[in-house]
Write a protein that holds these residues in place. Structure first.
Motif, PDB file in Angstrom:
ATOM      1  N   VAL A 167       0.840  -1.205   0.000  1.00 27.57           N
ATOM      2  CA  VAL A 167       0.000   0.000   0.000  1.00 27.57           C
ATOM      3  C   VAL A 167       0.872   1.251   0.000  1.00 27.57           C
ATOM      4  O   VAL A 167       0.605   2.217  -0.721  1.00 27.57           O
ATOM      5  CB  VAL A 167      -0.939  -0.010   1.222  1.00 27.57           C
ATOM      6  CG1 VAL A 167      -1.705   1.314   1.324  1.00 27.57           C
ATOM      7  CG2 VAL A 167      -1.920  -1.168   1.138  1.00 27.57           C
ATOM      8  N   GLN A 168       1.932   1.228   0.809  1.00 23.84           N
ATOM      9  CA  GLN A 168       2.817   2.402   0.894  1.00 23.84           C
ATOM     10  C   GLN A 168       3.499   2.692  -0.439  1.00 23.84           C
ATOM     11  O   GLN A 168       3.739   3.854  -0.783  1.00 23.84           O
ATOM     12  CB  GLN A 168       3.872   2.164   1.981  1.00 23.84           C
ATOM     13  CG  GLN A 168       3.314   2.225   3.399  1.00 23.84           C
ATOM     14  CD  GLN A 168       4.363   1.881   4.445  1.00 23.84           C
ATOM     15  OE1 GLN A 168       5.342   1.193   4.150  1.00 23.84           O
ATOM     16  NE2 GLN A 168       4.152   2.325   5.657  1.00 23.84           N
ATOM     17  N   LYS A 171       0.353   3.644  -3.606  1.00 25.03           N
ATOM     18  CA  LYS A 171      -0.839   4.252  -3.021  1.00 25.03           C
ATOM     19  C   LYS A 171      -1.895   4.586  -4.054  1.00 25.03           C
ATOM     20  O   LYS A 171      -3.097   4.465  -3.799  1.00 25.03           O
ATOM     21  CB  LYS A 171      -0.415   5.517  -2.245  1.00 25.03           C
ATOM     22  CG  LYS A 171      -1.501   6.063  -1.356  1.00 25.03           C
ATOM     23  CD  LYS A 171      -0.977   7.145  -0.438  1.00 25.03           C
ATOM     24  CE  LYS A 171      -2.103   7.659   0.452  1.00 25.03           C
ATOM     25  NZ  LYS A 171      -1.633   8.690   1.390  1.00 25.03           N
ATOM     26  N   TYR A 174      -4.254   1.720  -4.739  1.00 29.29           N
ATOM     27  CA  TYR A 174      -5.217   1.409  -3.667  1.00 29.29           C
ATOM     28  C   TYR A 174      -6.225   2.538  -3.469  1.00 29.29           C
ATOM     29  O   TYR A 174      -7.362   2.294  -3.064  1.00 29.29           O
ATOM     30  CB  TYR A 174      -4.465   1.074  -2.375  1.00 29.29           C
ATOM     31  CG  TYR A 174      -3.731  -0.245  -2.502  1.00 29.29           C
ATOM     32  CD1 TYR A 174      -4.420  -1.452  -2.375  1.00 29.29           C
ATOM     33  CD2 TYR A 174      -2.377  -0.287  -2.800  1.00 29.29           C
ATOM     34  CE1 TYR A 174      -3.769  -2.661  -2.539  1.00 29.29           C
ATOM     35  CE2 TYR A 174      -1.712  -1.499  -2.961  1.00 29.29           C
ATOM     36  CZ  TYR A 174      -2.417  -2.684  -2.831  1.00 29.29           C
ATOM     37  OH  TYR A 174      -1.772  -3.888  -2.997  1.00 29.29           O
ATOM     38  N   LEU A 267      -4.046   2.641   4.157  1.00 30.62           N
ATOM     39  CA  LEU A 267      -4.188   3.681   3.139  1.00 30.62           C
ATOM     40  C   LEU A 267      -4.566   5.037   3.740  1.00 30.62           C
ATOM     41  O   LEU A 267      -4.172   6.071   3.223  1.00 30.62           O
ATOM     42  CB  LEU A 267      -5.257   3.230   2.132  1.00 30.62           C
ATOM     43  CG  LEU A 267      -5.542   4.100   0.926  1.00 30.62           C
ATOM     44  CD1 LEU A 267      -4.311   4.224   0.041  1.00 30.62           C
ATOM     45  CD2 LEU A 267      -6.710   3.502   0.119  1.00 30.62           C
TER      46      LEU A 267
END
Length: 388
Positions: A167-168, A171, A174, A267
């Motif tokens: 996710v990081q 981004k 997501y 997120l």
């Protein structure tokens, strides 16, 4: 001791926390040992598991990703064909079928009573204490999850950490997956997953913060709590399950599988969570959090909240962010100071929490790193078994 096979027993009461923990433990041991050991999970009912994993079916026996999920009813009917594993985990002091247990006393070596998470200091003296069961071969030990190095720790599953990293580093993907309708603005986003709660004080603070706020509301009790105040506050439904008023957008989320929920909380900017399993996931995100703890009789849940706050402060006291630490923990305590779940206004005040948001973010990031480094339950559990 070599792990040849692992049986995990879970008795679900009325929430997703118990099965959530057991599901994670099983998946993480599967990842560590792959095909080297057989892993079975025994459940008293399937409703919550069916919600957590869409591939699960309402049948007595099934194999998903190499882990066998078996109902107690199926075990009872077929007990004559079952041999117990050499290592057994009894989650949260649940009841194991007596016929299975009698076999285990003769054939198994280690029974671990995996208890509920607690920040209270007394668990340190109980952790890994033997509990006599009168068996010649089988030995039973308490395993006490907690927030210090000399406790059982919390579940720091590598599957979650892998998901967090994804996710990081991606981004945009997501955001498009979960928050497509927010892409045109820079939103300050939080999740709310709670028991019954009056959130008018929270909304009143967000109305004044000069940001575009978005609250993603998860779970039936959270959504019912929010719905009860939307009309009074003049929110308008701008699209299905999305409500707007001034600088606040509220979106009711569908039920998410465990993996999707983990992506979402990594997120957003902050998380209000409930129960034990979601609380630990929120700690691991490293983002500011508020924990709605499971209510207990005679306010016993406050002992757990105060225990956690003590451990949290002990760990972070050297960061010289005492005022922010006190503001965060005061809200955490006030948020839970209740003897019943209701929509009555509580003592909590959110204004200082958001004013100190940047410093609280520093605290939660450092605490997340501490938990991962010192309090990894899976590592501790695995090492205890191997050294036994």
């Amino acid at each position: 001791m070599e792990i040849k096979s692992l049986d995990i027993f879970c008795e679900i009461i009325d929430n997703f926390g118990d099965i959530g923990v057991v599901y994670r433990v099983a998946k993480e041991f599967k990842k560590i040992y792959n095909e080297e050991i057989k892993i079975r999970v025994f459940l008293n009912r399937l409703d919550e598991f069916l919600a957590l994993n869409k591939r699960a079916k309402n049948i007595g026996y099934q194999n998903i990703d190499g882990i066998e999920y078996i109902t107690n009813e199926y075990l009872t009917k077929n007990i004559c064909t079952f041999s117990p594993a050499n290592v057994i985990i009894e989650a949260f002091g649940c009841n194991i079928l007596q016929e299975y247990l009698e076999k285990a006393k003769e054939q198994s070596s280690l029974l671990i009573n995996l208890e509920y998470l607690s920040g209270e200091s007394w668990i340190e003296s109980v952790h890994l204490m033997e509990s006599p069961i009168g068996a010649k071969k089988l030995r039973k030990y308490f395993f006490m999850p907690g927030f210090k190095e000399n406790t059982g720790g919390v579940i720091v599953d590598s599957l979650f950490l892998d998901r967090k990293l994804k996710v990081q580093t991606n981004k945009e993907y997501y955001l498009n997956k979960y928050l497509k309708d927010l892409k045109d603005k820079d939103y300050f986003v939080g999740t709310i997953f709670s028991y019954e709660k009056n959130f008018i004080p929270l909304l009143n603070v967000l109305l004044k913060n000069s940001k575009n706020n978005c609250l993603l509301v998860l779970g039936e009790k959270s959504q019912e709590s929010i719905k009860s105040i939307l009309l009074d506050l003049k929110f308008i439904e701008s699209s299905k399950n999305v409500f707007d008023f001034k600088n606040i957008k509220i979106k009711f989320m569908p039920f998410l599988e465990q993996e999707d929920y983990e992506e979402l909380i990594n997120l957003v900017d902050y998380n209000f969570v409930r129960g034990e399993d979601s609380f630990v996931r929120s700690l691991l995100t490293g983002k500011p959090f508020i924990w709605h703890i499971y209510l207990q009789e005679e306010m016993a849940h406050m002992d757990k909240i105060d225990g956690f706050i003590e451990r949290y402060k002990e760990t972070l006291k050297d960061l010289n962010l005492e005022d922010s630490l006190n503001i965060h923990t005061k809200l955490l305590r006030d948020y839970n100071l209740r003897d019943s779940n209701s929509l009555e206004l509580g003592k909590e005040e959110y204004e200082d929490f958001f004013k100190e948001f940047e410093n609280i973010s520093k605290l939660t990031k450092v605490y997340s790193e501490y938990i991962q480094l010192k309090c990894n339950l899976i590592d501790k559990l695995n090492r205890f078994i191997l050294k036994y």
